[in-house]
Design an enzyme around this catalytic site. Structure first.
Site, PDB file in Angstrom:
ATOM      1  N   GLU A 277       2.028 -12.754  -3.851  1.00  0.00           N
ATOM      2  CA  GLU A 277       2.183 -11.297  -3.698  1.00  0.00           C
ATOM      3  C   GLU A 277       0.953 -10.684  -4.339  1.00  0.00           C
ATOM      4  O   GLU A 277       0.803 -10.697  -5.555  1.00  0.00           O
ATOM      5  CB  GLU A 277       3.482 -10.829  -4.354  1.00  0.00           C
ATOM      6  CG  GLU A 277       3.894  -9.428  -3.940  1.00  0.00           C
ATOM      7  CD  GLU A 277       3.355  -8.362  -4.870  1.00  0.00           C
ATOM      8  OE1 GLU A 277       2.301  -7.766  -4.517  1.00  0.00           O
ATOM      9  OE2 GLU A 277       3.944  -8.132  -5.931  1.00  0.00           O
ATOM     10  N   CYS A 311       0.962  -2.539  -7.155  1.00  0.00           N
ATOM     11  CA  CYS A 311       0.339  -3.134  -5.976  1.00  0.00           C
ATOM     12  C   CYS A 311       0.671  -2.356  -4.710  1.00  0.00           C
ATOM     13  O   CYS A 311      -0.110  -2.348  -3.759  1.00  0.00           O
ATOM     14  CB  CYS A 311       0.783  -4.588  -5.837  1.00  0.00           C
ATOM     15  SG  CYS A 311       2.574  -4.792  -5.889  1.00  0.00           S
TER      16      CYS A 311
END
Length: 509
Positions: A277, A311
């Site tokens: 990720e 993110c």
């Protein structure tokens, strides 16, 4: 109890917010292997700092390859056939996870205070949002523990065939600094639910909550070696995990640059399974027919939440031309209202960036925006005399070729761009190497569905932003990563499917 949220989209009832602990004592600073605390093999330690005041909190044992080897041996022994962990009923694994959730709930105040001091996270956010999400995620995975199973398969011929969903084995898990406790739980809970053992490396900036969790894992009753926690640095401890021949899977959350190194290491060694990720530069598209109040607020929170250190931050905001000026005005007004300061204090809305390196990187990108012709509407510099604080910053008149429109800033810097047509904004939104998340704000269901399918991102939000739940899979397209975390899809990342076929005298339907 109190409620948070807008009238049209109310949030769940949240617990009352207590005061943070005034004198937090750091009990756990050693390496956690086999349910025991160890000094590092080298004897080295590293310092951990409070980013709000730059003061040292404590020293933590610095693990490296030798410590990772010890942890992997413990995890492998715990995973052996016939071990207490491998022979444990799946329902008992679920009970242990629920017990762990109870302990996290009991120590919620300690963990939230630790996250605020160690990572600069607002105490209110840590207590209400992060700890709440951790508890729900553990309980979600606990509920799945005895519901992961295979199927019978109607194979041709006189055979009886079924599948088994078996644990992958020893999992190396590398945790980022922006959500240290949440990411720790996102990784260990599904792995343990499926019967794996784990070796966790928390980020060197924020190791304290992970180490505290080691004490709770032992208290909950997990057998020795099932969870091992080795604080250390990426080039040493992290690289040792990525290259280890006896680790079966690695899961990493962090930068795309490091994600590439991890995948390369897996390919050069034992082809361990990899879940990544990684970074993002997520588009947030605001149409003129959107509810402007909600769109502006969601766009603001979607960027400035946790000082922009997310993110999935909506860092490329595309606003339709007729409402562009008004949207910019509202964004400036909202950013100027922020109160910066010690994340432990009530009323503070923005804390510090994590460290000096990130602080300087963000300021450099702000300078690049000025030089390349974006209009600095507010902010644009450091705040205060101590700590890594940056003023909430808004840029307008941003073009797609500017660094601030292309690079992941990971800070409180909002870029607002203008668009005219649907086809144009779809192309611009997808013109990136990233594909983690995206959003569209519109009252037109046809537009919403068009963008839901056209945007190249692992998550697309419609008329909201940063809406997460343990039930929903999360992960990226393109260079934002591989695989998924959370939800049923996330659990599948921690199992191997085995086909078993038995010859029988006669098969009957």
């Amino acid at each position: 109890m109190k409620k948070q949220g807008s009238p049209s989209n109310p949030a769940p009832v949240l617990p009352a917010l207590p005061e943070p602990l005034k004198d937090l004592k750091i009990k756990y600073t050693k390496i956690f292997i086999n349910n025991e605390w160890h000094d590092s093999v080298s004897g080295k330690k590293f310092e951990v700092f409070n980013p709000a005041n730059e003061e040292k909190i404590c020293e933590v044992a610095e693990g490296d390859k030798a410590d990772i080897d010890k942890a992997v041996k413990a995890a492998r022994k715990a995973f052996e056939l016939g071990s207490p962990w491998r022979t444990m009923d799946a329902s008992e694994r679920g009970r242990l996870l629920n017990k762990l959730a109870d302990l996290v709930e009991r120590d919620r105040l300690t963990l939230a205070t630790m996250e605020a001091i160690d990572g600069g996270k607002l105490f209110s956010t840590a207590y209400l949002m992060d700890l709440g999400a951790c508890i729900k995620t553990i309980r979600y995975c606990a509920g799945w523990a005895d519901k992961i199973h295979g199927r019978t398969v109607p194979m041709d011929g006189n055979f009886f065939t079924f599948t088994r969903h078996e644990p992958v084995g020893v999992c190396g898990q590398i945790i980022p600094w922006n959500f240290p406790l949440v990411m720790f739980i996102w990784k260990i809970a599904p792995a343990l639910c499926c019967g794996n053992t784990v070796v966790v490396k928390p980020a060197e900036q924020t190791p304290l909550s992970a180490l505290y969790m080691g004490s709770l894992i032992k208290e909950a009753g997990f057998p020795p070696g099932v969870v091992n926690i080795v604080p250390g640095f990426g080039p040493t401890a992290g690289a040792a995990i990525s290259h280890h021949m006896d680790i079966d899977k690695v899961s990493f959350t962090g930068s795309t640059e490091v994600g590439k190194l991890i995948k390369e290491a897996a390919g050069k060694t034992n082809l361990k399974r990899v879940t990544l990720e990684l970074g993002g530069k997520s588009p947030n598209i605001i149409f003129a027919d959107a509810d402007l109040d909600e769109a502006a607020e969601f766009a603001h929170i979607g960027l400035f939440y946790h000082q922009g250190q997310c993110c999935i931050a909506g860092s490329r905001i595309f606003v339709e031309e007729p409402i562009y000026d008004e949207f910019v005005r509202r964004s400036i007004e909202r950013a100027k209202k922020y109160t910066l300061g010690d994340p432990l204090l009530p009323g503070v809305q923005q804390g510090p960036q994590i460290d000096k390196e990130q602080f300087q990187k963000i300021l450099d990108l702000i300078e690049s925006g000025k030089k390349e012709g974006a209009k600095l509407e507010c902010g644009g510099g450091p705040w205060g005399n101590k700590g890594y604080f940056i003023q909430p910053t808004v840029f307008s008149n941003v073009t797609d070729d500017m660094r601030i429109a292309k690079e992941e800033i990971f800070g409180p810097v909002q870029q607002i761009m203008k668009f005219k047509t649907i086809d144009e904004v779809i192309k611009r939104a997808n013109n990136t190497t990233y594909g983690l998340a995206a959003a569209v704000f519109t009252k037109d269901i046809d537009k919403a569905l068009t963008f839901a399918s056209a945007l190249q991102a692992g998550t697309v939000w419609v008329n909201c932003y940063s809406a997460f739940s343990a039930q929903c899979p999360f992960g990226g397209f393109k260079m934002s990563g591989n695989g998924r975390e959370l939800g049923e899809y996330g659990l599948q990342e921690y199992t191997e499917v085995k086909t078993v076929t038995i010859k029988i005298p006669q098969k009957n339907s």
